[in-house]
Scaffold this motif. Structure first.
Motif, mmCIF file in Angstrom:
data_model
loop_
_atom_site.group_PDB
_atom_site.id
_atom_site.type_symbol
_atom_site.label_atom_id
_atom_site.label_comp_id
_atom_site.label_asym_id
_atom_site.label_seq_id
_atom_site.Cartn_x
_atom_site.Cartn_y
_atom_site.Cartn_z
ATOM 1 N N LEU A 1 0.818 -1.211 0.000
ATOM 2 C CA LEU A 1 0.000 0.000 0.000
ATOM 3 C C LEU A 1 0.854 1.264 0.000
ATOM 4 N N LYS A 2 1.944 1.253 0.740
ATOM 5 C CA LYS A 2 2.845 2.402 0.755
ATOM 6 C C LYS A 2 3.396 2.647 -0.644
ATOM 7 N N ASP A 3 3.859 1.592 -1.311
ATOM 8 C CA ASP A 3 4.401 1.720 -2.660
ATOM 9 C C ASP A 3 3.344 2.244 -3.632
ATOM 10 N N ILE A 4 2.133 1.727 -3.538
ATOM 11 C CA ILE A 4 1.039 2.173 -4.408
ATOM 12 C C ILE A 4 0.730 3.647 -4.146
ATOM 13 N N PHE A 5 0.671 4.025 -2.870
ATOM 14 C CA PHE A 5 0.394 5.409 -2.490
ATOM 15 C C PHE A 5 1.445 6.351 -3.076
ATOM 16 N N LEU A 6 2.710 6.036 -2.857
ATOM 17 C CA LEU A 6 3.779 6.910 -3.330
ATOM 18 C C LEU A 6 3.795 7.024 -4.851
ATOM 19 N N THR A 7 3.479 5.961 -5.535
ATOM 20 C CA THR A 7 3.397 5.996 -6.990
ATOM 21 C C THR A 7 2.188 6.815 -7.443
ATOM 22 N N MET A 8 1.055 6.618 -6.776
ATOM 23 C CA MET A 8 -0.176 7.302 -7.169
ATOM 24 C C MET A 8 -0.081 8.816 -7.009
ATOM 25 N N ILE A 9 0.598 9.274 -5.972
ATOM 26 C CA ILE A 9 0.635 10.719 -5.742
ATOM 27 C C ILE A 9 1.688 11.441 -6.590
ATOM 28 N N GLU A 10 2.568 10.701 -7.258
ATOM 29 C CA GLU A 10 3.656 11.316 -8.033
ATOM 30 C C GLU A 10 3.179 12.361 -9.030
ATOM 31 N N ASP A 11 2.066 12.122 -9.697
ATOM 32 C CA ASP A 11 1.588 13.014 -10.755
ATOM 33 C C ASP A 11 0.554 14.031 -10.272
ATOM 34 N N ARG A 12 0.317 14.065 -8.999
ATOM 35 C CA ARG A 12 -0.678 14.997 -8.466
ATOM 36 C C ARG A 12 -0.064 16.374 -8.229
ATOM 37 N N GLU A 13 -0.875 17.392 -8.393
ATOM 38 C CA GLU A 13 -0.414 18.761 -8.145
ATOM 39 C C GLU A 13 -0.020 18.967 -6.686
ATOM 40 N N ASP A 14 -0.683 18.257 -5.795
ATOM 41 C CA ASP A 14 -0.404 18.401 -4.363
ATOM 42 C C ASP A 14 0.601 17.358 -3.857
ATOM 43 N N TYR A 15 1.428 16.853 -4.754
ATOM 44 C CA TYR A 15 2.396 15.805 -4.415
ATOM 45 C C TYR A 15 3.234 16.161 -3.182
ATOM 46 N N TYR A 16 3.854 17.337 -3.192
ATOM 47 C CA TYR A 16 4.751 17.694 -2.092
ATOM 48 C C TYR A 16 4.003 17.861 -0.771
ATOM 49 N N GLN A 17 2.803 18.389 -0.838
ATOM 50 C CA GLN A 17 2.000 18.525 0.379
ATOM 51 C C GLN A 17 1.647 17.150 0.936
#
Length: 88
Positions: free
Chosen positions: A15-31
């Motif tokens: 789940l951690k790996d999926i989460f980190l991959t999923m948020i990579e392309d989001r505008e709020d990635y750093y947040q």
């Protein structure tokens, strides 16, 4: 719980790996990454995949605080997946 040979378990690490991959392309990635690192978003114990549906799973112990539970719920919200809590 009903036995289901077609069900699949995802671990906390999965789940951690999926989460980190999923948020990579989001505008709020750093947040989101900062919130994850600060413990405001926390990976649940695992997830069950059955009939193409995913349900996050967290086992609660007596030491869980409301903040810790909220962090699990935040993960659920970011991932747009339901979460099921089980008390020990």
């Amino acid at each position: 719980m009903q036995s289901d040979r077609n069900a699949r378990w995802l671990t906390e690490r999965d789940l951690k790996d999926i989460f980190l991959t999923m948020i990579e392309d989001r505008e709020d990635y750093y947040q989101l990454l900062e919130e994850y690192r600060a413990g405001l978003i926390s990976t649940p114990d695992g997830a069950i995949i059955r009939d193409n549906k995913v349900v996050l799973v967290e086992v609660l112990t007596h030491s869980y605080t409301e903040d810790k539970i909220a962090a699990k719920e935040n993960f659920s919200t970011v991932m747009s997946l339901p979460i099921q809590f089980y008390k020990t």
